[in-house]
Each structure stands twice: as structure tokens, then as C-alpha cells.
Design a protein around this motif. Sequence first.
Motif, PDB file in Angstrom:
ATOM      1  N   SER A 328     -10.390  -9.250  -5.087  1.00  0.00           N
ATOM      2  CA  SER A 328      -9.509  -9.566  -3.976  1.00  0.00           C
ATOM      3  C   SER A 328     -10.136  -8.991  -2.709  1.00  0.00           C
ATOM      4  O   SER A 328     -10.670  -7.875  -2.732  1.00  0.00           O
ATOM      5  CB  SER A 328      -8.118  -8.955  -4.204  1.00  0.00           C
ATOM      6  N   PRO A 329     -10.096  -9.729  -1.586  1.00  0.00           N
ATOM      7  CA  PRO A 329     -10.835  -9.274  -0.402  1.00  0.00           C
ATOM      8  C   PRO A 329     -10.343  -7.965   0.192  1.00  0.00           C
ATOM      9  O   PRO A 329     -11.138  -7.183   0.702  1.00  0.00           O
ATOM     10  CB  PRO A 329     -10.665 -10.430   0.593  1.00  0.00           C
ATOM     11  N   GLY A 330      -9.017  -7.702   0.119  1.00  0.00           N
ATOM     12  CA  GLY A 330      -8.510  -6.504   0.772  1.00  0.00           C
ATOM     13  C   GLY A 330      -7.411  -5.813   0.017  1.00  0.00           C
ATOM     14  O   GLY A 330      -6.400  -5.395   0.604  1.00  0.00           O
ATOM     15  N   ALA A 331      -7.565  -5.682  -1.302  1.00  0.00           N
ATOM     16  CA  ALA A 331      -6.607  -4.924  -2.108  1.00  0.00           C
ATOM     17  C   ALA A 331      -6.960  -3.444  -1.992  1.00  0.00           C
ATOM     18  O   ALA A 331      -7.841  -2.951  -2.686  1.00  0.00           O
ATOM     19  CB  ALA A 331      -6.635  -5.387  -3.560  1.00  0.00           C
ATOM     20  N   LEU A 332      -6.293  -2.730  -1.098  1.00  0.00           N
ATOM     21  CA  LEU A 332      -6.666  -1.360  -0.744  1.00  0.00           C
ATOM     22  C   LEU A 332      -5.654  -0.358  -1.280  1.00  0.00           C
ATOM     23  O   LEU A 332      -4.477  -0.682  -1.481  1.00  0.00           O
ATOM     24  CB  LEU A 332      -6.774  -1.235   0.777  1.00  0.00           C
ATOM     25  N   LYS A 333      -6.138   0.872  -1.490  1.00  0.00           N
ATOM     26  CA  LYS A 333      -5.269   1.952  -1.963  1.00  0.00           C
ATOM     27  C   LYS A 333      -5.595   3.224  -1.188  1.00  0.00           C
ATOM     28  O   LYS A 333      -6.744   3.637  -1.086  1.00  0.00           O
ATOM     29  CB  LYS A 333      -5.452   2.178  -3.454  1.00  0.00           C
ATOM     30  N   ILE A 334      -4.534   3.800  -0.632  1.00  0.00           N
ATOM     31  CA  ILE A 334      -4.655   5.083   0.072  1.00  0.00           C
ATOM     32  C   ILE A 334      -4.313   6.199  -0.914  1.00  0.00           C
ATOM     33  O   ILE A 334      -3.245   6.187  -1.533  1.00  0.00           O
ATOM     34  CB  ILE A 334      -3.707   5.133   1.289  1.00  0.00           C
ATOM     35  N   LYS A 335      -5.221   7.155  -1.070  1.00  0.00           N
ATOM     36  CA  LYS A 335      -5.011   8.269  -1.989  1.00  0.00           C
ATOM     37  C   LYS A 335      -4.923   9.574  -1.188  1.00  0.00           C
ATOM     38  O   LYS A 335      -5.869   9.961  -0.500  1.00  0.00           O
ATOM     39  CB  LYS A 335      -6.162   8.356  -2.991  1.00  0.00           C
ATOM     40  N   PHE A 336      -3.753  10.242  -1.300  1.00  0.00           N
ATOM     41  CA  PHE A 336      -3.542  11.518  -0.621  1.00  0.00           C
ATOM     42  C   PHE A 336      -4.049  12.662  -1.499  1.00  0.00           C
ATOM     43  O   PHE A 336      -4.197  12.519  -2.723  1.00  0.00           O
ATOM     44  CB  PHE A 336      -2.064  11.702  -0.292  1.00  0.00           C
ATOM     45  N   LYS A 337      -4.281  13.783  -0.878  1.00  0.00           N
ATOM     46  CA  LYS A 337      -4.752  14.956  -1.619  1.00  0.00           C
ATOM     47  C   LYS A 337      -3.706  15.470  -2.592  1.00  0.00           C
ATOM     48  O   LYS A 337      -4.033  16.123  -3.582  1.00  0.00           O
ATOM     49  CB  LYS A 337      -5.139  16.059  -0.647  1.00  0.00           C
ATOM     50  N   SER A 338      -2.445  15.154  -2.332  1.00  0.00           N
ATOM     51  CA  SER A 338      -1.372  15.587  -3.225  1.00  0.00           C
ATOM     52  C   SER A 338      -1.326  14.792  -4.524  1.00  0.00           C
ATOM     53  O   SER A 338      -0.582  15.137  -5.450  1.00  0.00           O
ATOM     54  CB  SER A 338      -0.026  15.469  -2.512  1.00  0.00           C
TER      55      SER A 338
END
Length: 549
Positions: A328-338
Motif C-alpha cells: 500500500s502506498p501510504g499505510a503508515l504507523k506512528i510508534k511512541f516510546k511508550s
Amino acid sequence: MPVGLFRVCLLVITAIVNHPLFFPKENGTIPENTEEIIQKMKEREESLRLEQLRLEQEIADQEATQKALEKAAVVVEESKEEKVRWDMWTALSMVIFLLIELWRQDFQEGNWQDIGGEEDDMAVLGKAFKGVAFPDKAVLASFYEKRILGTTGDMARMREMVEGFADDLLEALRSVCNRDADMEVEDCMGVGSMYENWRVRKPFVCDLIVPFAPPEPYCFRCQTWCSGDSFPPDEQGYGTIKVCRADEDATGCICDKTKLGEDMLCLLHSQVSSTRPSSEMEDLLCFKNTQYLDADQVMKWFQIAVTKAWNRISHKYEFDLSFSLLDSPGALKIKFKSGKSIAFNLTPVVQYENSDVYFISHFPRSSLAADIPSSTHWFLTFAVYERRFIQLVSKTLPANACHVSCLQILSFLHGKQCSLTGPSGLTNYHLKTVLLHLLQARPSQDWAPEKLEARLQDMLKFLEKCLHEKKLYHFFIGNGKVPAELGFPIIFQRAEPLNLFRPFVLRRDIYRKMVDTFHEMLRNMSALINEYTVHIPLAHTNGIRKEPL
């Protein structure tokens, strides 16, 4: 006298001497030759008789053959006449069948909105509803308040955070792109359940679309399946995007053809434009040796551009960004330090003319575009108009209307059932399409909050009918009753209705799974709602007791 007697005697003697019987031995060969002649004549007669018999046999054989040929010709002629009569009846039967089918479809399309009054609907329940204990109004209201209503605030906070980050990321993307050679990226727009306020299943995922355009002097020329050219049935709902110079006409000529006349052929530019270097078109993300935009090339370009943009701004944020799906061109995931994470989809799209219909290359987490004919075929999404229609109708409904609640409850039940029995071909988009049809068909007062139970039953019955007939029409395509306030393109209103269940007609295994999932959801509905209403932990839902039909 003596002389006379002498002459007479001489004559008598001569006659006696020349008589044939006087010398029988010398003349004995005459009878033998006669017998030989007679024998030869008999043999000749016998050979002539045999020849006559042979000729008579040949004539008889020829007559028999001629009679057989005449008989065969008569049989062939009779078979032709019979075939003509059969073809005539077959054609007549097919015409009658097609007329009946067209009449039935026209009747359904003209009356699918005519659902009738509430009393008529309640009196006609499908087979799937027999033996199913449907929750009452109080149970449904309690379930909605305790299990679903609390997610609204979480969605609002997540939307705000994702939109702010996406804007920053796209701004960085524009700065790393070559303005003279790369695609021009516009601002993103939120679509789907998160922005229509009916998503209930976690994890929450925001869907954002990003329109893009080619660099000058190029432009996109879009062609859809309903634009006049013939498209195969499996390509309905798709279109192609041609990359052209802005000063070209549809035939590829850069001169002012209108001044020459439509019947004039330009010999200067037609060959030039049709023989562009393949490297130039590949730089414009076209399929090899064509002028058609390639979805796979667009995906690669977008992923590389997003990676460069994130590298430029990553120092500003205290989290990591990664691709959750590589197809998928823009399936993104933000991962926090927590350890927490937020997923969202940033999907490049191409605008169709001056409307809010968009060509979309990929559908993350969806089977809508699972069988795309080729990478040059783009699916059309009407998500912006769907959101606007819901907003427009909501203004005419009573306060605290139950339309969103119905969709949320049905989406929750379907999601829980899929977690128990596995995914099926039925998607949340199908459920939303059912709601859109009923919103247009039902009067505004029917969506009052106290009618939640009745409207939820309407959605289930409508869905059961569509599953039975294998027909669920797209809400906008072929719908001539779309409100004019939306500014919806007329070309799609005049198109043939698009059946969203068409892919399941030939794929019986998926269709069977979809129907079974729907029936299981009906059986488990009451128990599932009751369990969540009394706050039974989520892990206990795997032990749901199935009620018999």
C-alpha cells in the motif's frame, strides 16, 4: 443338227461336273466354317448379354444412389426447416426472458426505495430472522451508550493529531520533490468511517487521500467505464488516466485543430507526440511504453517521497514512523516510546475532471480492489460525496437521529462475528451502502432515536434481500435521485447501476462464506449485545452460546 446335239451334250456334262454334290470331299470345309461362325456369333451374343446385364446393374446402382441423395437432401432440408423453427422459438424465448429480466430490474431499481411503512416491513421478515431473538429498545440503547458512545471522543482526538502530522509530512514532501519534474502534491482530505463518526472497532485508523497532479506542461486525461468507450464487465467501476501535454488535444496534436476542421489531419505533430521517448513517460510514472499512469509506479514514487520527507522532519518528533504494509502506498504507523501506536493511511489519488470523484490506486484493509484488471486501471472512489450526503441528510433528521447508531451497531456485530468465524466478503462499505439507500428511501421522522430497533431491523432485512439476490447497487452510480446540492457529476447518474455483489456471483465459496457469516451474526446478535451490556470482559466473547433457529 449334230452340232446342236453336241452343244446340248456339252452343256449337260458341264452342269454335271460343276454340281456341288458331285465332289463332296473338296467342298467339305464349307459346313465347318459355318459352325465356327455360328459359335463366334453365340459367344458374341453371350458377351453382349453380359455387358447388357452389367450396364443394367450400373444403371440400377446409379438410380439407387440418386434416390439416396434425394432422400438425404430431403432430410437435410427438413432438418434445416426444423432448426429454423427451433432457432426461432429459442430466440423468441430469449427475448421474452430478457424482457422479463429487464422489467424486473427496472421494477426493482424504481422501487428499491419504496420500502413501505414500518408496519409493512415488520410484517414481512426473511427466513434468516425466524427463531432469532431480537434485542428490544432498552437493551439496544443501553448497549449503544455503554459500548459504542464512549469511542467518539477518542476518534476526535486521534483525527486532530493525525491531520496535523500529515500536513507537516506533506509540506516536507513538497520541499524534497523536484518542482519541475516530480508530481505536485495537494492537501490531504479525511474520508471514511473515522470522518463520518461511525467507526467503532479498534484500532482506529484514519484514511486520508492526497490528490496529485503532473508537472507542467503535462496534465491528466481521465477515462471511465461509462464515458462511452466499451469496457468489459469486470472493469466496471474502473478507469484509466492518460498523461498528455496540456497543449495537446485528445488525438495528440499540439496545434489548434479546431481552426483546421475536425476532418483535417495534422501531419506535423501526430507522429511526434506518439513517439515520445519511453524514459520520459516512465519518469511521469507511466506504464512501460504507454502514456497511462501506472498505480505501481505511483506507489513506489510515493513511498520514496514519504521516506525522504520523514528523514527531513524526524528530528522534530519523539516517535518513529514506518510503513505497516508494503503493498500500500501510504499505510503508515506512528510508534511512541511508550509502546503505543497510531495507524493511518495516506493514499495518493487523481481528481476526476473538476469533481470530488477520485481515482484511487489502492484500498488498504479492503477487498474492494482485490482483483484490479491491471496496474493502469484505477478504481473510482466517491468517499467525499458519501460524507457530504450523510452530512446533508443529517441536517433534515430529528435531533439525536439513530442512523449513525444503526450503522455503528451493525458494524460492531459484523466485526465481532468475523473475529469469531474469520473474515468474509462482506465489508463495512457494504453496510454503509445499505444505510445510504435507506436514508434516501425513508422519511426523516423514521430516524427518530426511539426507532433505533425498527431501523436496525430494516438494515438487516435489506441486507438479507441483497444477499439473496446477489445484488447490492452502488449508491451513487446510476442513481438519478442524488440531491442536486451535492453537485454530483451527471455522467455517473446516467450510468448503468453498478452491482457491488457482482464479484461474488462466480465465486461461490466467498458468497457462501458471506451468507454463513451473516446468519451466524444474526444468531449471536442477542447474546453478544447482552454480554457487552452487562460488562462481561472481552475475552469471554469467544464462548458465545449460539441460539437455535
